[in-house]
Design an enzyme around this catalytic site. Sequence first.
Site, PDB file in Angstrom:
ATOM      1  N   PRO A  92       0.807  -1.212  -0.155  1.00 34.14           N
ATOM      2  CA  PRO A  92      -0.036  -0.092  -0.093  1.00 34.14           C
ATOM      3  C   PRO A  92       0.826   1.384  -0.306  1.00 34.14           C
ATOM      4  O   PRO A  92       2.119   1.449   0.725  1.00 34.14           O
ATOM      5  CB  PRO A  92      -0.687  -0.173   1.308  1.00 34.14           C
ATOM      6  CG  PRO A  92      -0.854  -1.592   1.302  1.00 34.14           C
ATOM      7  CD  PRO A  92       0.493  -1.991   1.130  1.00 34.14           C
ATOM      8  N   PHE A  93       0.515   2.163  -0.881  1.00 32.46           N
ATOM      9  CA  PHE A  93       1.282   3.304  -1.160  1.00 32.46           C
ATOM     10  C   PHE A  93       0.864   4.486  -0.351  1.00 32.46           C
ATOM     11  O   PHE A  93       1.688   5.583   0.096  1.00 32.46           O
ATOM     12  CB  PHE A  93       1.262   3.572  -2.686  1.00 32.46           C
ATOM     13  CG  PHE A  93       2.204   4.961  -2.947  1.00 32.46           C
ATOM     14  CD1 PHE A  93       3.409   4.495  -3.138  1.00 32.46           C
ATOM     15  CD2 PHE A  93       1.780   6.056  -3.454  1.00 32.46           C
ATOM     16  CE1 PHE A  93       4.287   5.661  -3.496  1.00 32.46           C
ATOM     17  CE2 PHE A  93       2.671   7.087  -3.783  1.00 32.46           C
ATOM     18  CZ  PHE A  93       4.189   6.978  -3.901  1.00 32.46           C
ATOM     19  N   GLY A  94      -0.409   4.680   0.132  1.00 34.11           N
ATOM     20  CA  GLY A  94      -0.946   5.998   0.775  1.00 34.11           C
ATOM     21  C   GLY A  94      -0.579   7.308  -0.464  1.00 34.11           C
ATOM     22  O   GLY A  94      -0.919   7.059  -1.471  1.00 34.11           O
ATOM     23  N   GLU A 134       0.604  -0.895   9.376  1.00 36.69           N
ATOM     24  CA  GLU A 134       1.428  -0.481   8.080  1.00 36.69           C
ATOM     25  C   GLU A 134       1.290  -1.188   6.967  1.00 36.69           C
ATOM     26  O   GLU A 134       2.236  -1.541   6.122  1.00 36.69           O
ATOM     27  CB  GLU A 134       3.086  -0.424   8.556  1.00 36.69           C
ATOM     28  CG  GLU A 134       3.138   0.584   9.831  1.00 36.69           C
ATOM     29  CD  GLU A 134       4.704   0.592  10.070  1.00 36.69           C
ATOM     30  OE1 GLU A 134       5.497   0.773   9.333  1.00 36.69           O
ATOM     31  OE2 GLU A 134       4.933   1.102  11.323  1.00 36.69           O
ATOM     32  N   THR A 147       0.399  -4.301   6.563  1.00 35.75           N
ATOM     33  CA  THR A 147       0.948  -5.920   6.709  1.00 35.75           C
ATOM     34  C   THR A 147      -0.293  -6.662   7.018  1.00 35.75           C
ATOM     35  O   THR A 147      -0.199  -7.887   6.553  1.00 35.75           O
ATOM     36  CB  THR A 147       1.881  -5.849   7.994  1.00 35.75           C
ATOM     37  OG1 THR A 147       1.286  -5.585   9.252  1.00 35.75           O
ATOM     38  CG2 THR A 147       3.233  -5.040   7.545  1.00 35.75           C
ATOM     39  N   TYR A 197      12.459  15.731  18.686  1.00 35.03           N
ATOM     40  CA  TYR A 197      12.531  15.613  17.209  1.00 35.03           C
ATOM     41  C   TYR A 197      13.803  16.176  16.682  1.00 35.03           C
ATOM     42  O   TYR A 197      14.168  17.422  16.637  1.00 35.03           O
ATOM     43  CB  TYR A 197      11.461  16.288  16.257  1.00 35.03           C
ATOM     44  CG  TYR A 197      11.391  16.023  14.817  1.00 35.03           C
ATOM     45  CD1 TYR A 197      12.149  16.518  13.696  1.00 35.03           C
ATOM     46  CD2 TYR A 197      10.161  15.216  14.158  1.00 35.03           C
ATOM     47  CE1 TYR A 197      12.043  16.429  12.768  1.00 35.03           C
ATOM     48  CE2 TYR A 197      10.095  14.909  12.977  1.00 35.03           C
ATOM     49  CZ  TYR A 197      10.885  15.475  11.964  1.00 35.03           C
ATOM     50  OH  TYR A 197      10.797  15.431  10.872  1.00 35.03           O
TER      51      TYR A 197
END
Length: 516
Positions: free
Chosen positions: A119-121, A250, A252, A434
Amino acid sequence: MTAERSWWGWGTTDRALPDDECVQLARLVPGLPDRPRSVPRVGDLALPPSRLAAPAALPVTTEPAVRAAHTYGKAYRDVVRALSGDLAGAPDAVAHPSTEDDVVRLLDWAGSAGVVVVPFGGGSSVVGGVEYRGDRPWLSLDLTRLDRVLEVDAVSRAARIQGGALGPVLEEQLRPHGLTLRHFPQSFEFSTLGGWLATRAGGHYATLHTHIDDLVESLRVVTPAGVSESWRLPGSGAGPSPDRLFLGSEGTLGVITEAWMRLQDRPRFRASTSATFASMVEATAAVRAIAQAGVHPANCRLLDPGEAALSGASTAGECVLVLGVESAGLPVEGRLAELTGLARDHGGVVAAAEDSAAGAWRSSFLRMPYVRDGLARMSAIVETFETACTWDRVAELYGTVQAEVGAAVREVTGAPGLVNCRFTHVYPDGAAPYFTVIAAGRPGSEVAMWDDVKTAATELLGRLGATVTHHHAVGRDHRPGYDRQRPEPFALALRAAKAALDPAGILNPGVLVDAV
């Protein structure tokens, strides 16, 4: 007119940095080449021949430009590989389903043909989540044609939205109803609802409902074993949540085709300001006090001196705290006053409204991925990693990363680099630092050099008990850190779920668990 998406880098082609600006930026990092490398033309790329011949009834293409654009995500290492023309791992084909039935038929065919499906989104993964690193033929599954808000329940303030809807697309459809999902990751323009759900994405808002998890009412997921659809409920104690099985999976375990999402009224009142601090010790104490006060600012970004300078928020060697509040129903000046009061109590100097760094930070935040791409063309190493830990370990984490990742950069590149930090999200019990790394790379070796620095950072985070990722997902790049962080009994359960839902092992193999 819609701007053209970049096949190799972030965002749209019209916002990519021109050559002269790339050169100008490179002056900040000694030791880089004089000119940027050229961006390859798609027509000149050498893609491997496709190994797939899908049935004509399926919405599948092997067109080279489409395959090239679906080869990688948008991490630094992805950008560098694309710039070098390395497309050896390109998908054999790309699917663009327009209905859920298309998704079912595609998975049925792939399972029978032994074809891997990734899946690419919106393709904005920065952790190797949308590529395949194996030997089997593979199909990139792009759901962006499933992009409609199918139903709005104004009474419950929720909407049923297809998984392929990009951020701007779904918000535009909610706008006439006076509602918003209020989930704005940095990738908002170029990522999908299904991608947010599958990666447990974090939004722009720094407190309270920071992750997409909190906004989910129910999910509809197509798996090779059948379609899973959970009930719409405001809450339930009926066993383990079925939605939690797929949130963060994700790609899977299944493909998220629809979700009922909790909405909010669109904000009408907003206010923002900034405060400066002489040290990270004072600034961190102020942020912790704010996070534990229950005021819930929409924005609470702490920038260390390096990050403040990089974003243009300050050049005086001070830390900058950017604060923002918003509300759909009530004026927010009182809440902003509470926040600035807490900042002053901890040594902060609050800016006058006209001098606030909030605007400079926001502009820099949205532009930074394009800057990253421009510097990558100059062979600079420009990448980030994010984490989270409890407040009692934040100071140690910050100091250790500065020292040890800084040392790793010097060892790998032979020269000092920048290791900057900002807090993207804060909680009553901890923060999400971050980090941004900028250093001079060697042309042709940039990916390997960054991988060495990233390995050092991952080892450090595991040693300190900090998460390998706060909101960027696991993908393939974070598997070593995730394997260390994940409890083994849960790993057993995850492998069993994978085997039950995807017995042929076709869905995104190598992500989260080993390929079947």
